[in-house]
Design a protein around this motif. Structure first.
Motif, PDB file in Angstrom:
ATOM      1  N   ASP A  46       0.801  -1.311  -0.027  1.00  0.00           N
ATOM      2  CA  ASP A  46      -0.103  -0.008   0.131  1.00  0.00           C
ATOM      3  C   ASP A  46       0.694   1.205   0.016  1.00  0.00           C
ATOM      4  OD1 ASP A  46      -2.831  -0.915   0.377  1.00  0.00           O
ATOM      5  OD2 ASP A  46      -2.016  -1.787   1.975  1.00  0.00           O
ATOM      6  N   GLY A  47       0.269   2.424  -0.280  1.00  0.00           N
ATOM      7  CA  GLY A  47       1.020   3.745  -0.093  1.00  0.00           C
ATOM      8  C   GLY A  47       1.936   3.925  -1.144  1.00  0.00           C
ATOM      9  N   ALA A  48       1.824   3.246  -2.346  1.00  0.00           N
ATOM     10  CA  ALA A  48       2.841   3.368  -3.600  1.00  0.00           C
ATOM     11  C   ALA A  48       2.073   4.551  -4.414  1.00  0.00           C
ATOM     12  CB  ALA A  48       2.943   2.021  -4.268  1.00  0.00           C
ATOM     13  N   ALA A  49       3.209   5.036  -5.162  1.00  0.00           N
ATOM     14  CA  ALA A  49       3.116   6.009  -6.150  1.00  0.00           C
ATOM     15  C   ALA A  49       2.198   5.801  -6.943  1.00  0.00           C
ATOM     16  CB  ALA A  49       4.329   6.707  -6.669  1.00  0.00           C
ATOM     17  N   ASP A  50       2.240   4.639  -7.604  1.00  0.00           N
ATOM     18  CA  ASP A  50       1.314   4.062  -8.705  1.00  0.00           C
ATOM     19  C   ASP A  50       1.157   2.410  -8.492  1.00  0.00           C
ATOM     20  OD1 ASP A  50       3.296   2.706 -10.349  1.00  0.00           O
ATOM     21  OD2 ASP A  50       3.970   4.577 -10.768  1.00  0.00           O
ATOM     22  N   PRO A  51       0.097   1.727  -9.116  1.00  0.00           N
ATOM     23  CA  PRO A  51      -0.127   0.250  -9.095  1.00  0.00           C
ATOM     24  C   PRO A  51       1.238  -0.286  -9.549  1.00  0.00           C
ATOM     25  CG  PRO A  51      -1.966   1.432  -9.768  1.00  0.00           C
ATOM     26  CD  PRO A  51      -0.959   2.487  -9.920  1.00  0.00           C
ATOM     27  N   HIS A  52       1.812   0.066 -10.626  1.00  0.00           N
ATOM     28  CA  HIS A  52       2.787  -0.706 -11.086  1.00  0.00           C
ATOM     29  C   HIS A  52       3.955  -0.901 -10.077  1.00  0.00           C
ATOM     30  CE1 HIS A  52       5.821  -2.057 -14.020  1.00  0.00           C
ATOM     31  NE2 HIS A  52       6.418  -1.079 -13.689  1.00  0.00           N
ATOM     32  N   GLN A  53       4.341   0.371  -9.416  1.00  0.00           N
ATOM     33  CA  GLN A  53       5.554   0.224  -8.617  1.00  0.00           C
ATOM     34  C   GLN A  53       4.917  -0.614  -7.287  1.00  0.00           C
ATOM     35  OE1 GLN A  53       6.910   4.170  -7.482  1.00  0.00           O
ATOM     36  NE2 GLN A  53       7.645   4.534  -9.352  1.00  0.00           N
ATOM     37  N   ALA A  54       3.969  -0.714  -6.884  1.00  0.00           N
ATOM     38  CA  ALA A  54       3.189  -1.738  -5.838  1.00  0.00           C
ATOM     39  C   ALA A  54       3.465  -2.945  -6.253  1.00  0.00           C
ATOM     40  CB  ALA A  54       1.782  -1.434  -5.279  1.00  0.00           C
ATOM     41  N   GLN A  55       3.203  -3.312  -7.599  1.00  0.00           N
ATOM     42  CA  GLN A  55       3.226  -4.447  -7.898  1.00  0.00           C
ATOM     43  C   GLN A  55       4.654  -4.977  -8.145  1.00  0.00           C
ATOM     44  OE1 GLN A  55       2.226  -5.199 -12.009  1.00  0.00           O
ATOM     45  NE2 GLN A  55       1.262  -7.184 -11.850  1.00  0.00           N
ATOM     46  N   GLN A  56       5.718  -4.170  -8.341  1.00  0.00           N
ATOM     47  CA  GLN A  56       7.123  -4.287  -8.681  1.00  0.00           C
ATOM     48  C   GLN A  56       7.751  -4.693  -7.182  1.00  0.00           C
ATOM     49  OE1 GLN A  56       9.026  -1.457 -11.061  1.00  0.00           O
ATOM     50  NE2 GLN A  56      10.946  -2.159 -10.530  1.00  0.00           N
ATOM     51  N   VAL A  57       7.431  -3.988  -6.339  1.00  0.00           N
ATOM     52  CA  VAL A  57       7.620  -4.244  -4.671  1.00  0.00           C
ATOM     53  C   VAL A  57       7.408  -5.725  -4.013  1.00  0.00           C
ATOM     54  CG1 VAL A  57       7.841  -3.483  -2.430  1.00  0.00           C
ATOM     55  CG2 VAL A  57       7.976  -1.873  -4.277  1.00  0.00           C
ATOM     56  N   GLY A  58       6.086  -5.865  -4.501  1.00  0.00           N
ATOM     57  CA  GLY A  58       5.258  -7.085  -3.968  1.00  0.00           C
ATOM     58  C   GLY A  58       6.161  -8.288  -4.641  1.00  0.00           C
ATOM     59  N   LYS A  59       6.405  -8.002  -6.121  1.00  0.00           N
ATOM     60  CA  LYS A  59       6.974  -9.313  -6.721  1.00  0.00           C
ATOM     61  C   LYS A  59       8.474  -9.643  -6.213  1.00  0.00           C
ATOM     62  CE  LYS A  59       4.523  -9.182 -10.956  1.00  0.00           C
ATOM     63  NZ  LYS A  59       4.501  -8.852 -12.460  1.00  0.00           N
ATOM     64  N   CYS A  60       9.183  -8.625  -6.038  1.00  0.00           N
ATOM     65  CA  CYS A  60      10.473  -8.604  -5.571  1.00  0.00           C
ATOM     66  C   CYS A  60      10.535  -9.245  -4.078  1.00  0.00           C
ATOM     67  CB  CYS A  60      11.184  -7.244  -5.269  1.00  0.00           C
ATOM     68  SG  CYS A  60      12.928  -7.329  -5.423  1.00  0.00           S
ATOM     69  N   ILE A  61       9.499  -8.932  -3.056  1.00  0.00           N
ATOM     70  CA  ILE A  61       9.458  -9.698  -1.968  1.00  0.00           C
ATOM     71  C   ILE A  61       9.015 -11.038  -1.863  1.00  0.00           C
ATOM     72  CG2 ILE A  61       8.231  -9.898   0.228  1.00  0.00           C
ATOM     73  CD1 ILE A  61       7.865  -6.676   0.083  1.00  0.00           C
ATOM     74  N   ALA A  62       8.040 -11.193  -2.945  1.00  0.00           N
ATOM     75  CA  ALA A  62       7.638 -12.750  -3.324  1.00  0.00           C
ATOM     76  C   ALA A  62       8.754 -13.469  -3.748  1.00  0.00           C
ATOM     77  CB  ALA A  62       6.434 -12.441  -4.199  1.00  0.00           C
ATOM     78  N   GLN A  63       9.703 -13.092  -4.617  1.00  0.00           N
ATOM     79  CA  GLN A  63      10.736 -13.736  -5.227  1.00  0.00           C
ATOM     80  C   GLN A  63      11.917 -13.965  -4.283  1.00  0.00           C
ATOM     81  OE1 GLN A  63      11.493 -12.239  -9.070  1.00  0.00           O
ATOM     82  NE2 GLN A  63       9.551 -11.847  -9.396  1.00  0.00           N
ATOM     83  N   SER A  64      12.056 -13.333  -3.076  1.00  0.00           N
ATOM     84  CA  SER A  64      13.162 -13.484  -2.247  1.00  0.00           C
ATOM     85  C   SER A  64      13.334 -14.821  -1.830  1.00  0.00           C
ATOM     86  CB  SER A  64      13.044 -12.363  -1.155  1.00  0.00           C
ATOM     87  OG  SER A  64      13.966 -12.824  -0.368  1.00  0.00           O
ATOM     88  N   LEU A  65      14.423 -15.477  -1.871  1.00  0.00           N
ATOM     89  CA  LEU A  65      14.470 -16.992  -1.259  1.00  0.00           C
ATOM     90  C   LEU A  65      14.438 -16.783   0.078  1.00  0.00           C
ATOM     91  CD1 LEU A  65      16.786 -18.940  -3.788  1.00  0.00           C
ATOM     92  CD2 LEU A  65      14.578 -18.223  -4.047  1.00  0.00           C
ATOM     93  N   LEU A  66      15.104 -15.633   0.498  1.00  0.00           N
ATOM     94  CA  LEU A  66      15.476 -15.513   1.843  1.00  0.00           C
ATOM     95  C   LEU A  66      14.017 -15.220   2.687  1.00  0.00           C
ATOM     96  CD1 LEU A  66      18.722 -13.329   2.078  1.00  0.00           C
ATOM     97  CD2 LEU A  66      18.499 -15.951   2.676  1.00  0.00           C
ATOM     98  N   VAL A  67      13.248 -14.597   1.892  1.00  0.00           N
ATOM     99  CA  VAL A  67      11.821 -14.046   2.403  1.00  0.00           C
ATOM    100  C   VAL A  67      11.127 -15.616   2.617  1.00  0.00           C
ATOM    101  CG1 VAL A  67       9.729 -13.137   2.398  1.00  0.00           C
ATOM    102  CG2 VAL A  67      11.749 -11.834   1.924  1.00  0.00           C
ATOM    103  N   LYS A  68      11.196 -16.578   1.767  1.00  0.00           N
ATOM    104  CA  LYS A  68      10.341 -17.608   1.447  1.00  0.00           C
ATOM    105  C   LYS A  68      10.786 -18.580   2.325  1.00  0.00           C
ATOM    106  CE  LYS A  68       9.248 -18.351  -3.045  1.00  0.00           C
ATOM    107  NZ  LYS A  68       7.983 -18.165  -3.345  1.00  0.00           N
ATOM    108  N   THR A  69      12.190 -18.798   2.568  1.00  0.00           N
ATOM    109  CA  THR A  69      12.684 -19.872   3.455  1.00  0.00           C
ATOM    110  C   THR A  69      12.247 -19.313   4.971  1.00  0.00           C
ATOM    111  OG1 THR A  69      15.122 -18.734   3.280  1.00  0.00           O
ATOM    112  CG2 THR A  69      14.595 -20.675   2.137  1.00  0.00           C
TER     113      THR A  69
END
Lengths: 417, 417
Positions: free
Chosen positions: A301-324
Motif C-alpha cells: 500500500d501507499g505506492a506512487a502507482d499500482p505498477h510500483q506496488a506490484q514491482q515491490v510485491g513481486k520482489c518480496i515474493a521472489q526473495s528466497l530469503l523471505v520464502k525460506t
C-alpha cells in the motif's frame, strides 16, 4: 492425489462474489455447450495425462501466452489460431512439454490437432493444443492418437474434474473454479481449470489455465476482458521465479446460453465473474506450489502507482530469503525490508511501515518491539499476510506466493528421474 | 569450520597470474604497513566476531557498495568517508548487520569508529566500519567497545586469516587471496579477504570484501580500478538472487612499498593483479554458497554485446530450476534454454547451441542425442560448466554460481534461531 480445494475463503473469496456473481460450488462446472474427457495415454506412467475439451458450436477465443523467447510448439500453434478462427476443440497433454523440439515439434502439434479436426469435421485451425512436462523430448504423437477415439467417445459435461486432473504434473490437487453470473438476459456460467506447481512466475501469463463461458461475448471484448483479469491474478503470483516455455491462458466463449452482454452493468458483472474465477485458480496454484506448506499474501500500500506496488510485491515474493524464513516460521522482517529495497522502486526507508499477520514490526524506519509471545504467532498459520506501506502515494497491489521448503529442492533436483 | 580454499586452480586460475603477477600462496598476506586483529566480542556465541584492520600510514581508499535502497548504517557511514578522508582503520563485526536501525544505528557505528580514532589518535572520519548478520537488531556497541583494546594490542601482519574468520557468518571457510605484482619500481602486494555465503547476487557490489595494497596509487585511479575489477567478479556471482543491505567492497592503498604506478605497463599489471585477487575471492564465495555442493561456471558466447551476455548468464544462474537440477546431477538442459529465453535478451532460439561439461546437448534449436553413459557424466563432478552460444555476435561473459540444495533451505529457514 488430494481432492480439489474445498470452500476455503482463500480460494473462494466472499468479496469477489455478490453483486450478481455467485460461486458455483467446488465441483467443476462446464458451461453449457462444452464437453470434456480425459484418458491415460501412457506419457507419464499410469495416470490421466491426455485431455480433450470440445465446444459443440464454434466459440470465440482469447489467449495470453508466455513471454519467454523460447516458446513451445503448442504455444506457437495457439498464437497463430487464437482469436483468428472459430474454436471447436482443445487437446492438452502432460508429461511432455513439446518445447525446444524444432519444426518436428510443431508438425507433431499440428498432427494431433488435425486428427481431432477430422473427428469433429471442422477445420484444423479450429483446434488448439497445449502441453506441459519435460522440455526437449519429442511429443509421442502415436500414444496421443491412440487415445483420441476413447476421448471422443467419453466426452461429457461432468468430466471437467478429470480434465483438471489430466493436466497436472507435480500438482498435488486439481484446480478448478466456476461462477454463475446474473445478466439482464439471464444467467451465464464461467468455469475454469488450471495447473501450476513449478515454473510459476509473474510478468508472464503463468502456467496452463483454460476458462470457458456460455455467455455470448464479442471477440474484441474477450481478449480485453482476459488481459484485465490476468494482470492481478495469474500475473501476480510466483512460486519460483522461473518462467515456462509453455505458459498458456485461454478463454473460450461459445454463447450457448443465448445470453449476451447487453448493458454496461452486464459487462461489469461478467468481468467480475471472470476475475473471481481467475483469482481462485491463481490462489489455488500458489497454495499448491511445489513443496509449499504456507500460502503468502503480500499487500503493498501507499505506492506512487499500482505498477510500483506490484514491482515491490513481486520482489518480496521472489526473495528466497523471505520464502525460506516463512517456511521456518521465522518473522525475519529485515529480509522483507531488504527485498523491498532491492526492487528498484524508489521510496524513503524512513517512512515505510511493515505488518506481519497484522502485527506491526517496523514503523518509520525503526523496528517496533514485539513481545515474544506475539512474535511466535507470526507466520505460524497456514496463510501468511505481509503488509508493507511505502508512504509514497495511495496505490496498492497484492501478490501471492508460497514458502520455499526443502521439498521444493527434492522435487526439482530429480524431476526427470 | 574448514580450512581456507587451497591451491585449487578454480580459485587460483593460472591464466590470471603470469606477466608480472604471481599468486602469493594460500596463507593470507597483509601488504606492508597493514596490521589486523580479531577477537570474540560475544555477538554470536563463542567465536571470532569482531575484527580490526589498521594502516600505519594514511591510505587512499575506494569503495563499491550495495545498490539496495535500504542501506545499513555502516554503509551510510562508509559512503560519507571513503575516498574523502585518508584511511587509517576499519572495524568489522559479524552477527549483527546494524541495518534498519534508524539514526540510533548510525550513531552506534559512529561511536565505534570514534573509539578506534581515539586509540589511533586520528580523526573519526579516517575510520570505516562494516557489519554483517541479522537485520534490524541494535548494534551492541558496549560489547564491541569492550574488545577494542584487546584488538588494538594484538594487531599484527600475520593476523589476516583471523580477520577473515571473524567476518564469517554462514560461511564454512575463510576466504582470502593475495598476489605479488612486479612493477618497474619494485614488487607490490595486493591482498584480500571476503565473506559471502547467502544474500549474494549480481547487479550489486555483493557481500563484504576488503582489499589492501602497499602500492602507491593515486586516489582518482583507485576507484576506477576497483570499479573495473568488481564488474566481472563480485558483480558476476550469485548464490540466491537476494541483495543485501550491507554489501561493501573496499580497496585501501597505503603506498608502504614506496612503489608507484609509473608506466602504462605498471598500471596494466596492477589491474591484472587486482582482478586476480577479486576473481579468486568471488569464486571462493560461490563455492561456499549456503548449502552448495557444486560450483557452476556459466559462459555465454556469441552475444551481441557483453552486457547481453552477462544478462543471459545471470538469468540462468538465478534459475531455481537450473540450480536444483545441478544439485540433483540432472542434465536437464531444457531448463537452461528456458531460463535464457526468459532473460529479456533477444536471440534466435533456432541458432543457439548449448554444451554441458563439454558435451553438446542442444544445437541450432534441436536436441542432440547423447549416449546415456555420456549424459551420466554431466554435472557429476564438483565443478559444472555451462556454455551457451547465442549466435548473435562475438561478445562473451562468464557468471559464477552454485547449486541449490535442501541444505540452503535448512540454513535459511532457521537463520535467527
Amino acid at each position: 492425489m488430494q481432492a480439489p480445494f474445498g470452500q476455503d475463503s482463500f480460494f473462494f473469496p466472499p468479496e469477489l462474489s455478490g453483486q450478481g456473481v455467485s460461486w458455483a460450488g467446488s465441483g467443476l462446472l462446464l458451461p453449457r455447450g462444452f464437453r470434456a474427457a480425459a484418458a491415460e495415454a501412457g506419457l507419464r506412467g499410469k495416470r490421466l495425462d491426455c485431455a480433450l475439451l470440445v465446444s459443440d458450436e464454434p466459440a470465440e477465443s482469447a489467449g495470453v501466452f508466455t513471454r519467454n523467447l523460447v516458446k513451445a510448439a503448442p504455444v506457437l500453434l495457439c498464437l497463430r489460431r487464437v482469436g483468428k478462427f472459430p474454436f471447436r476443440a482443445l487437446v492438452v497433454n502432460s508429461g511432455v512439454a513439446n518445447a525446444c523440439t524444432g519444426s518436428e515439434g510443431l508438425e507433431a502439434a499440428e498432427r494431433v490437432a488435425a486428427r481431432i479436426a477430422s473427428l469433429l469435421a471442422c477445420e484444423p485451425e479450429q483446434v488448439l493444443v497445449a502441453s506441459t512436462g519435460v522440455i526437449g523430448q519429442p511429443l509421442p504423437v502415436e500414444k496421443i492418437e491412440r487415445v483420441l477415439p476413447q476421448l471422443w467417445d467419453s466426452l461429457g459435461r461432468e468430466r471437467g474434474l478429470d480434465f483438471a486432473r489430466a493436466i497436472m504434473t507435480t500438482d498435488t490437487r486439481p484446480k478448478e473454479a466456476a461462477v454463475w453470473v446474473e445478466l439482464s438476459g439471464g444467467a451465464v456460467a464461467i468455469g475454469g481449470v488450471a495447473k501450476g506447481a513449478g515454473m510459476i512466475h509473474p510478468q508472464l501469463a503463468t502456467m496452463l489455465a483454460f476458462l470457458t463461458t456460455d455467455a455470448r461475448v464479442p471477440a474484441r471484448d474477450l481478449q480485453t476482458f482476459l488481459g484485465e483479469a490476468v494482470e492481478p491474478t495469474f500475473n501476480s503470483i510466483t512460486v519460483d521465479g522461473d518462467s515456462s516455455t509453455n505458459d498458456t491462458v485461454l478463454l473460450l466463449a461459445n454463447g450457448a446460453s443465448g445470453v449476451a452482454l447487453q448493458t454496461d452493468e452486464d459487462r461489469r458483472r461478467f468481468r467480475a465473474g471472470l476475475l473471481a474465477v481467475c483469482t481462485s485458480l491463481a490462489r489455488q496454484i500458489v497454495a499448491d506450489g511445489e513443496g509449499a506448506t504456507k500460502r503468502v499474501i503480500i499487500r503493498i500500500d501507499g505506492a506512487a502507482d499500482p505498477h510500483q506496488a506490484q514491482q515491490v510485491g513481486k520482489c518480496i515474493a521472489q526473495s528466497l530469503l523471505v520464502k525460506t524464513a516463512i517456511a521456518g516460521g521465522d518473522a525475519n522482517w529485515g529480509r522483507i525490508v531488504s527485498a523491498a529495497g532491492a526492487s528498484g522502486v524508489v521510496f524513503d526507508p524512513e517512512r515505510i511501515c511493515l505488518s506481519l499477520d497484522g502485527v506491526t514490526v517496523f514503523r518509520m524506519g525503526r523496528p517496533v518491539e514485539v513481545p515474544p509471545e506475539t512474535e511466535n504467532r507470526i507466520f505460524a498459520g497456514p496463510t501468511v499476510l505481509i503488509e508493507l506501506w511505502l508512504g509514497q502515494g495511495s496505490a496498492s497491489w497484492t501478490v501471492y506466493t508460497c514458502d520455499l521448503t526443502e521439498e521444493y529442492v527434492r522435487i526439482n533436483a530429480h524431476y526427470r528421474s
